[in-house]
Design an enzyme around this catalytic site. Structure first.
Site, PDB file in Angstrom:
ATOM      1  N   LYS A   1      40.655  27.934  29.264  1.00 33.99           N
ATOM      2  CA  LYS A   1      39.766  26.897  28.760  1.00 33.99           C
ATOM      3  C   LYS A   1      39.340  27.224  27.327  1.00 33.99           C
ATOM      4  CE  LYS A   1      35.367  24.709  29.470  1.00 33.99           C
ATOM      5  NZ  LYS A   1      34.167  24.524  30.279  1.00 33.99           N
TER       6      LYS A   1
ATOM      7  N   GLU B   1      42.289  39.008  28.637  1.00 32.12           N
ATOM      8  CA  GLU B   1      43.405  39.253  29.564  1.00 32.12           C
ATOM      9  C   GLU B   1      44.543  38.268  29.320  1.00 32.12           C
ATOM     10  OE1 GLU B   1      40.230  38.967  30.316  1.00 32.12           O
ATOM     11  OE2 GLU B   1      39.652  40.262  32.003  1.00 32.12           O
TER      12      GLU B   1
ATOM     13  N   GLY C   1      35.565  26.122  34.355  1.00 34.11           N
ATOM     14  CA  GLY C   1      36.768  26.844  34.756  1.00 34.11           C
ATOM     15  C   GLY C   1      37.019  26.798  36.258  1.00 34.11           C
ATOM     16  N   ARG C   2      35.994  27.078  37.054  1.00 32.93           N
ATOM     17  CA  ARG C   2      36.194  27.155  38.512  1.00 32.93           C
ATOM     18  C   ARG C   2      36.274  25.770  39.156  1.00 32.93           C
ATOM     19  NH1 ARG C   2      31.661  29.037  36.571  1.00 32.93           N
ATOM     20  NH2 ARG C   2      29.633  28.180  37.131  1.00 32.93           N
TER      21      ARG C   2
ATOM     22  N   GLU D   1      30.291  32.579  41.331  1.00 33.82           N
ATOM     23  CA  GLU D   1      30.082  32.349  39.897  1.00 33.82           C
ATOM     24  C   GLU D   1      29.147  31.156  39.694  1.00 33.82           C
ATOM     25  OE1 GLU D   1      33.137  33.557  36.695  1.00 33.82           O
ATOM     26  OE2 GLU D   1      33.291  31.384  36.728  1.00 33.82           O
TER      27      GLU D   1
ATOM     28  N   HIS E   1      41.628  42.433  63.559  1.00 32.37           N
ATOM     29  CA  HIS E   1      41.975  43.824  63.861  1.00 32.37           C
ATOM     30  C   HIS E   1      41.453  44.765  62.800  1.00 32.37           C
ATOM     31  CE1 HIS E   1      44.549  42.471  67.153  1.00 32.37           C
ATOM     32  NE2 HIS E   1      44.736  41.418  66.374  1.00 32.37           N
TER      33      HIS E   1
ATOM     34  N   LYS F   1      32.131  41.747  29.192  1.00 34.18           N
ATOM     35  CA  LYS F   1      33.229  41.452  28.251  1.00 34.18           C
ATOM     36  C   LYS F   1      32.874  41.984  26.876  1.00 34.18           C
ATOM     37  CE  LYS F   1      34.383  36.870  30.117  1.00 34.18           C
ATOM     38  NZ  LYS F   1      34.408  35.446  29.799  1.00 34.18           N
TER      39      LYS F   1
HETATM   40  O1  F6P Z   1      34.785  35.427  32.779  1.00 36.62           O
HETATM   41  C1  F6P Z   1      34.576  34.324  33.576  1.00 36.62           C
HETATM   42  C2  F6P Z   1      35.340  33.125  33.094  1.00 36.62           C
HETATM   43  O2  F6P Z   1      34.733  32.605  31.977  1.00 36.62           O
HETATM   44  C3  F6P Z   1      35.468  32.095  34.193  1.00 36.62           C
HETATM   45  O3  F6P Z   1      34.369  31.283  34.282  1.00 36.62           O
HETATM   46  C4  F6P Z   1      36.722  31.403  33.805  1.00 36.62           C
HETATM   47  O4  F6P Z   1      37.263  30.681  34.871  1.00 36.62           O
HETATM   48  C5  F6P Z   1      37.566  32.566  33.375  1.00 36.62           C
HETATM   49  O5  F6P Z   1      36.667  33.454  32.757  1.00 36.62           O
HETATM   50  C6  F6P Z   1      38.684  32.246  32.454  1.00 36.62           C
HETATM   51  O6  F6P Z   1      38.235  31.655  31.277  1.00 36.62           O
HETATM   52  P1  F6P Z   1      39.225  30.879  30.326  1.00 36.62           P
HETATM   53  O7  F6P Z   1      39.804  29.769  31.090  1.00 36.62           O
HETATM   54  O8  F6P Z   1      38.405  30.423  29.172  1.00 36.62           O
HETATM   55  O9  F6P Z   1      40.292  31.847  29.912  1.00 36.62           O
END
Ligand code: F6P
Length: 500
Positions: free
Chosen positions: A186, A192, A245-246, A331, A362, A472
């Site tokens: 987003k 990452e 995002g979620r 979240e 189990h 972060k």
């Molecule tokens: O670190 C949390 C977050 O901001 C989430 O809310 C989001 O889904 C995820 O990181 C990824 O963010 P982006 O889509 O901006 O890479």
């Protein structure tokens, strides 16, 4: 209006009867069952009583739930800390006319790209490497894993973790010459995702692809940043800044699913969600599945002190559902201040955990049956098994799910305490008629609305997530030369020991 302790007092004082006693009412099962969008929800094995429902109905009114729903459904500001609407519903047709129109336009653009891939605009494509994390990965991964088993068109690998091993594992079965890379972020700033996108470019190049950037598709609410990264504007699928995002799998974030399952299936997913939207917005409280679920959640966290709740998917196709829900619920509602910045003063959302049945039986069910913690359990199952599977397996799977719910509730006395089951342990059962895009869309939307309803009653803003920022920022700080000096002795010692 935010609820006060005085508002919650009625719940604090409310009697909680044992399940066996509640079941003396022969109308309990029909009263606490809801059928909608091909899914039946059974809340009968929770401790919700008619008196609790009356209390929650008052609390919902006091908290302004109806107004909050209307604000959500009409695209008004429901995320006050960031001063914006939450417009994931526009992706499925509800919201301000402008947002709905924009979402439809962007879906058409996404469809155009799906068609272009199918028509060979990218040459022979056999695989998609979808790179993203959190909400930019969990939704697509769930959709493809749940619905894509018989779709042989494209191999989809979802890569999220920054660990290089995750990268190697993700590309292990992909051929760089025929793989498209979708970079989903987003913000297009997530460390990452950018690290993995660069690794993917190198992998394409090493694999002999002449124009690695030409194999990249960006999915983002920040197209300018994707352009800066080197991705051509024609291969950017934008979505709205107001889609969290979620809550974003309905937008272009669902691209790998739309490609792997077909755009028609993606549209059915949206239609299923829209059906649940109508149900949540229009159904009276007593037959409103997301609301009843939220009330049960609140009964356990606010009245009975449950700190966790567990979701078990009794269907391998839904094995990623618990991790998807962890982000959605924790979240959104894992917060200790209200939307207007005051201390919450009561438990927030429960910690959500879970797994798949029967495996979990189990491993962790010992604690659920005999441990000292109260853990409301949710069974998610599908009546119709996968066509390709032996129905005998599916039958046993379902029987196990139902048996566990019954065993948790009834328990069994033994004179030997070690062999005694106290019972009276709550569960909810969610039974989908079948697992198709429409039903999965409705199921996911159910969880979104349940989370929203819980947030409204708690006075939480479910649409921000500032809690993830500090870590972060500190990771970035630690990466600077000499930065460790400003950190605590424990962290400094770890850095030294790891030789960083
Ligand atoms: O670190 C949390 C977050 O901001 C989430 O809310 C989001 O889904 C995820 O990181 C990824 O963010 P982006 O889509 O901006 O890479």
């Amino acid at each position: 209006m935010p609820l006060t302790d005085a508002d919650w007092a009625a719940l604090a004082k409310a009697e909680v009867q044992p399940l066996a006693q509640l079941f003396a009412d022969s109308s309990r099962v029909p009263q606490l069952s809801v059928d909608v969008a091909g899914i039946s929800f059974d809340f009968a094995k929770t401790h919700l009583s008619p008196a609790h429902l009356a209390i929650f109905s008052r609390l919902a009114e006091e908290a302004g739930l109806h107004d909050a729903q209307e604000r959500l459904f009409t695209g008004q500001i429901v995320n006050p800390t960031e001063g914006r609407a939450a417009e994931h519903l526009a992706e499925r047709g509800s919201g301000s006319p402008q947002a709905v129109e924009l979402a439809a336009t962007r879906h058409r653009r996404m469809r155009g790209l799906v068609d272009a891939v199918e028509a060979g605009a990218f040459g022979d494509v056999t695989g998609v490497l979808h790179i993203g994390i959190g909400g930019s990965a969990l939704g697509p991964a769930l959709l493809v894993d749940a619905l894509g088993r018989h779709e042989g068109r494209y191999k989809v690998a979802v890569l999220s973790n920054i660990d290089g091993q995750a990268f190697d594992d993700a590309v292990a079965d992909l051929d760089p010459a025929t793989t498209l890379v979708a970079v989903a972020s987003k913000t297009f700033t997530t460390a990452e995702t950018l690290r993995n996108a660069r690794a993917a470019l190198a992998w394409l190049e090493e694999g002999g692809v002449d124009d690695p950037y030409g194999r990249l598709i960006a999915i983002t609410a920040a197209p300018d940043k994707a352009v800066e990264f080197g991705i051509d504007d024609t291969r950017i699928l934008p979505f709205a800044e107001t889609v969290g995002g979620r809550y974003s799998l309905w937008s272009a974030i669902g691209f790998p699913a739309a490609l792997a399952l077909g755009f028609g299936a993606f549209e059915e997913l949206l239609e299923g969600a829209a059906e649940m939207d109508r149900h949540f917005r229009l159904s009276p409280l007593a037959g409103n599945a997301p609301l009843l679920a939220a009330f049960a959640d609140l009964l356990y966290t606010q009245r009975l002190g449950a700190e966790t709740r567990a979701v078990f998917a009794y269907d391998e196709r839904l094995r990623l559902l618990p991790s998807y829900l962890q982000q959605l619920v924790m979240e959104s509602n894992g917060k200790s201040v209200t939307a207007d910045g005051r201390p919450l003063g009561r438990p927030s959302s429960a910690i959500l955990w879970g797994g798949t049945g029967t495996d979990a039986q189990h491993a962790v069910f010992q604690l659920l049956h005999q441990g000292t913690h109260l853990v409301p359990v949710e069974f998610v199952a599908v009546a119709e098994g996968d066509d390709d599977q032996d129905p005998a397996h599916h039958r046993e799977l379902l029987l196990n799910a139902f048996a566990q719910g019954a065993a948790l509730m009834t328990g069994r006395h033994s004179d030997d305490p070690a062999r005694s089951y106290p019972g009276d342990r709550p569960s909810t059962t969610i039974l989908c008629e079948q697992l198709d895009p429409r039903t999965l869309g409705a199921l996911i939307a159910f969880y979104e609305h349940r989370t929203f309803a819980e947030a409204v009653l708690l006075g939480i803003n479910p649409f921000d997530q500032f809690g993830v920022e500090l870590g972060k920022e500190m990771a970035r700080q630690l990466d600077e030369p000499e930065a460790a000096e400003g950190f605590d002795p424990s962290t400094r010692a770890l850095i030294e020991r790891a030789g960083l």
